[in-house]
Design a protein around this motif. Structure first.
Motif, PDB file in Angstrom:
ATOM      1  N   ALA A  59      32.103  41.157  44.952  1.00  0.00           N
ATOM      2  CA  ALA A  59      33.561  41.345  44.945  1.00  0.00           C
ATOM      3  C   ALA A  59      33.939  42.667  45.613  1.00  0.00           C
ATOM      4  CB  ALA A  59      34.083  41.306  43.511  1.00  0.00           C
ATOM      5  N   ARG A  60      33.093  43.654  45.478  1.00  0.00           N
ATOM      6  CA  ARG A  60      33.396  44.980  46.044  1.00  0.00           C
ATOM      7  C   ARG A  60      33.330  44.987  47.581  1.00  0.00           C
ATOM      8  NH1 ARG A  60      29.935  48.710  41.876  1.00  0.00           N
ATOM      9  NH2 ARG A  60      31.463  48.778  40.176  1.00  0.00           N
ATOM     10  N   ARG A  61      32.740  43.927  48.143  1.00  0.00           N
ATOM     11  CA  ARG A  61      32.661  43.878  49.616  1.00  0.00           C
ATOM     12  C   ARG A  61      34.053  43.764  50.226  1.00  0.00           C
ATOM     13  NH1 ARG A  61      27.720  40.209  49.199  1.00  0.00           N
ATOM     14  NH2 ARG A  61      26.009  41.728  49.160  1.00  0.00           N
ATOM     15  N   TRP A  62      35.002  43.197  49.456  1.00  0.00           N
ATOM     16  CA  TRP A  62      36.389  43.213  49.923  1.00  0.00           C
ATOM     17  C   TRP A  62      36.914  44.628  49.712  1.00  0.00           C
ATOM     18  CZ3 TRP A  62      35.555  38.341  47.148  1.00  0.00           C
ATOM     19  CH2 TRP A  62      35.598  37.223  47.982  1.00  0.00           C
ATOM     20  N   LYS A  63      37.355  45.243  50.788  1.00  0.00           N
ATOM     21  CA  LYS A  63      37.738  46.651  50.713  1.00  0.00           C
ATOM     22  C   LYS A  63      38.982  46.895  49.854  1.00  0.00           C
ATOM     23  CE  LYS A  63      34.413  47.919  53.337  1.00  0.00           C
ATOM     24  NZ  LYS A  63      33.226  48.426  52.650  1.00  0.00           N
ATOM     25  N   HIS A  64      39.791  45.845  49.664  1.00  0.00           N
ATOM     26  CA  HIS A  64      41.015  46.051  48.876  1.00  0.00           C
ATOM     27  C   HIS A  64      40.789  45.773  47.393  1.00  0.00           C
ATOM     28  CE1 HIS A  64      40.923  41.727  49.475  1.00  0.00           C
ATOM     29  NE2 HIS A  64      41.923  41.563  48.632  1.00  0.00           N
ATOM     30  N   LEU A  65      39.549  45.479  47.018  1.00  0.00           N
ATOM     31  CA  LEU A  65      39.276  45.152  45.606  1.00  0.00           C
ATOM     32  C   LEU A  65      38.235  46.110  45.007  1.00  0.00           C
ATOM     33  CD1 LEU A  65      38.984  41.248  45.780  1.00  0.00           C
ATOM     34  CD2 LEU A  65      40.976  42.590  45.107  1.00  0.00           C
ATOM     35  N   ALA A  66      38.347  46.265  43.702  1.00  0.00           N
ATOM     36  CA  ALA A  66      37.306  46.980  42.944  1.00  0.00           C
ATOM     37  C   ALA A  66      36.870  46.041  41.824  1.00  0.00           C
ATOM     38  CB  ALA A  66      37.860  48.269  42.352  1.00  0.00           C
ATOM     39  N   ALA A  67      35.649  46.157  41.376  1.00  0.00           N
ATOM     40  CA  ALA A  67      35.175  45.244  40.325  1.00  0.00           C
ATOM     41  C   ALA A  67      34.279  45.988  39.336  1.00  0.00           C
ATOM     42  CB  ALA A  67      34.413  44.092  40.955  1.00  0.00           C
ATOM     43  N   THR A  68      34.360  45.541  38.109  1.00  0.00           N
ATOM     44  CA  THR A  68      33.472  46.100  37.063  1.00  0.00           C
ATOM     45  C   THR A  68      32.983  44.952  36.182  1.00  0.00           C
ATOM     46  OG1 THR A  68      35.318  46.446  35.560  1.00  0.00           O
ATOM     47  CG2 THR A  68      34.635  48.350  36.856  1.00  0.00           C
ATOM     48  N   THR A  69      31.894  45.199  35.490  1.00  0.00           N
ATOM     49  CA  THR A  69      31.438  44.216  34.505  1.00  0.00           C
ATOM     50  C   THR A  69      32.263  44.384  33.230  1.00  0.00           C
ATOM     51  OG1 THR A  69      29.847  45.788  33.649  1.00  0.00           O
ATOM     52  CG2 THR A  69      29.051  44.273  35.372  1.00  0.00           C
TER      53      THR A  69
END
Lengths: 377, 241
Positions: A230-240
């Motif tokens: 998910a983090r590969r999209w530059k406009h998104l951040a992701a966490t568990t």
């Protein structure tokens, strides 16, 4: 013959009154610990309710609870297509204040897609939302009844189900509505503002915006791999899920935790000083008796035992009374008070330690008493 | 010339050239100066003197509460002071050999009459039942057994003092020190208390030393020591005793 017990029995009224005063103080200490536990539990309840593995938010933010996060509504489709993701849902979170029957009510509104992750985990009364518009599930703490209508924004919502124990980290009861309703509540402009936007040549804002996407991950796939994808999209951040819980406890409730911790420490110190003063006064009242006991052959051990046993009796009885008091009235607190046995045991141990240390002042005084003071007028 | 030798019992209290001063140099106060006296078993002795004459200091010194500055003290044959305390466990000595009677009885307000007496025996290591039995026996001996369950606050002055005497006798002490034992009593009750002390001295072969100002009981003493400015001034043997 237990002299401490006999003395307490002789002055039972005074002892009980002292214990009652101490119990109120220790009750406050216990309630502070309970409020802190409640704060953490409330914050974690909201993040645990969807029962998901991954949280996707706006890039550069740690939202949706720690910071504001806005991402396009179609992000959910993108996340749902990632390898290992079993289901994904778009969610919005916002605080809202409204008037109802002449009272001001504050809610924490959660918008979710029906049939997708993000909704309430358990309905204790009524049903879940069945229609796409203007229905809501509210927590019992909102004090709304099934079938009751309440105005949120420009629309009236009907309460169709109730949850229990769902509050935000700020203590506001959670209400669930459909994603579309919540998007309109959060992002749709009021008609005058919309007319102004049209007049200046700007199209009214797109309301298909969400705060986060939550996703269930297949048991065979590590959640971290989905986060990395998910983090590969530059406009998104992701966490568990664990990461999101950590953000909540370490940043959102951290200051409150420190505040309450400091307050609890101060209260414990105040308790220690009060216990020491009470024991000192109790010893002062008994100086002649202590001198007489020494004169007739009582050892220092007997004198120390008399004071220490009374200190411990006062601490234990005061703590038990305080714990009973808080257990009885905790549900009347505006915020949730969570009393855990381990917290109670830890405080009991601290109280015993405080009693032993505080009795030192009284013991010192008693040991300095000259037996000769028993003689003469 | 025929010399007849009368066998006298060894004195229970022997005070030889005992002095006690407080402070040094300009602030020095001589509370006791070379005081010597002996009290034999069965004797009831009074210490008389104006305020500040050293009566209570002497009582404290004999009771092993106050360390003398010099002299020699022997209690019941045991040297306890000879320039320094020889008996290190003075608390145990008080418990075993000395009984105290106070001006205001000093009963522990949270214990009833029986327990006020039994507490001394408990401190001496007696079992609870044995201590209680002995306490009731003593209360009966002093004619106050009917008040065995009464708390001190509900006792009359005379009853409280009799319970206090029972407490002083609990551990079979051979030396009884009394500080103004009748000061808080009317003359009738003062007489009763003194008769009790005389009975105790005679029947239990004890030596009783009492500080008193109470003229109405002077005739109950075998000997009267007069103290003035810390020194033993005169000794009167009571012709009425």
């Amino acid at each position: 013959m237990n002299l401490a017990y006999r003395d307490i029995r002789h002055n039972l009224g005074r002892f009980l009154l002292t214990c009652f005063g101490l119990s109120l103080l220790l009750g406050v200490v216990l309630s502070m610990i309970g409020i802190y536990r409640g704060l953490v539990e409330d914050a974690l309840t909201l993040v645990r309710t969807p029962g998901v593995d991954v949280w996707v938010v706006e890039s550069g933010t740690r939202g949706p609870f720690a910071e504001s996060s806005r991402i396009p509504g179609d992000t959910r489709e993108a996340i749902a297509r990632l390898q290992g993701v079993e289901a994904a849902g778009a969610v919005t979170y916002q605080s809202i204040e409204t008037s109802h029957k002449g009272n001001k009510l504050r809610f924490y509104v959660v918008g979710y897609e029906l049939g997708r992750p993000g909704g309430p985990d358990q309905i204790v009364s009524g049903r879940t939302i069945g229609r796409s518009r203007y229905e809501m599930v509210a927590d019992r703490r909102a004090r709304l009844a099934l079938g009751e209508g309440i105005q949120l924004g420009r629309d009236t919502f009907t309460v169709v189900g109730l949850t229990d124990g769902q509050v935000s980290s700020g203590g506001d009861p959670v209400v669930y509505v459909t994603l579309r309703d919540s998007q309109e509540l959060q992002f749709e402009l009021a008609p005058p503002a919309a007319r102004r936007e049209i007049a200046r040549g700007t199209a009214p804002g797109n309301t298909d915006t969400i705060n986060a996407v939550v996703a269930h991950v297949s048991p065979n796939v590590p959640a971290d791999s989905v986060v990395i994808s998910a983090r590969r999209w530059k406009h998104l951040a992701a966490t568990t899920q664990a990461g999101q819980e950590h953000i909540l406890t370490s940043s959102v409730v951290e200051r409150a935790r420190k505040q309450i911790g400091l307050f609890t420490a101060i209260l414990l110190m105040v308790s220690a000083v009060i216990i020491a003063l009470i024991l000192y006064t109790m010893t002062m009242d008994k100086l002649r008796e202590i001198a007489t006991l020494k004169l007739i052959g009582a050892s220092d051990r007997t004198i120390i035992g008399l004071i220490l046993q009374q200190a411990l009796a006062m601490g234990i009885f005061g703590f038990a009374l305080g714990a009973l008091l808080i257990t009885t009235i905790k549900d009347f607190f505006p915020r949730r008070v969570v009393l855990q046995p381990e917290d109670g045991l830890a405080l009991a141990a601290v109280v015993i330690l405080v009693c032993v240390v505080s009795s030192g002042l009284g013991v010192r005084l008693a040991l300095k008493v000259d037996p000769a003071t028993a003689l003469g007028g | 010339m025929i010399v007849s030798e009368v066998t006298r019992p060894a004195p229970l209290v022997q005070v030889h050239k005992v002095s006690k001063h407080f402070g040094e140099d300009e602030t020095r106060v001589d509370a006791l100066r070379d005081v010597s006296l002996e009290v034999s078993p069965g004797q009831v002795v009074a210490l008389l003197g104006p305020s500040g004459s050293g009566k209570t200091t002497l009582l404290n010194v004999i009771g092993c509460i106050l360390e003398p500055s010099s002299g020699r003290i022997i209690l019941d044959g045991e040297v306890v002071y000879d320039g320094r305390w020889l008996r290190s466990d003075l608390r145990r000595l008080r418990l075993e050999k000395v009984g105290f009677i106070f001006q205001f009885h000093n009963l522990l307000p949270f214990l009833n009459s029986t327990d006020n007496v039994a507490v001394v025996l408990n401190l001496a290591g007696y079992a609870a039942a044995e201590a209680k039995r002995r306490a009731v026996e003593l209360l009966d001996y002093l004619d106050v057994a009917h008040r065995r369950d009464a708390m001190p606050a509900s006792l009359s002055g005379g009853e409280a003092q009799r319970v206090a005497i029972a407490r002083a006798l609990a551990n079979h002490p051979r030396i009884i020190l009394a500080d103004e034992p009748t000061a808080a009593l009317d003359s009738q009750r003062a007489g009763i208390v003194m008769d009790l002390l005389r009975k105790v001295a005679a029947e239990q072969d004890a030596a009783i030393l009492a500080v008193t100002h109470d003229e109405k009981i002077f005739d109950r003493f075998d000997r009267i020591f007069h103290l003035r400015d810390g020194a033993l001034e005169t000794e009167t043997s009571n012709v009425f005793g």
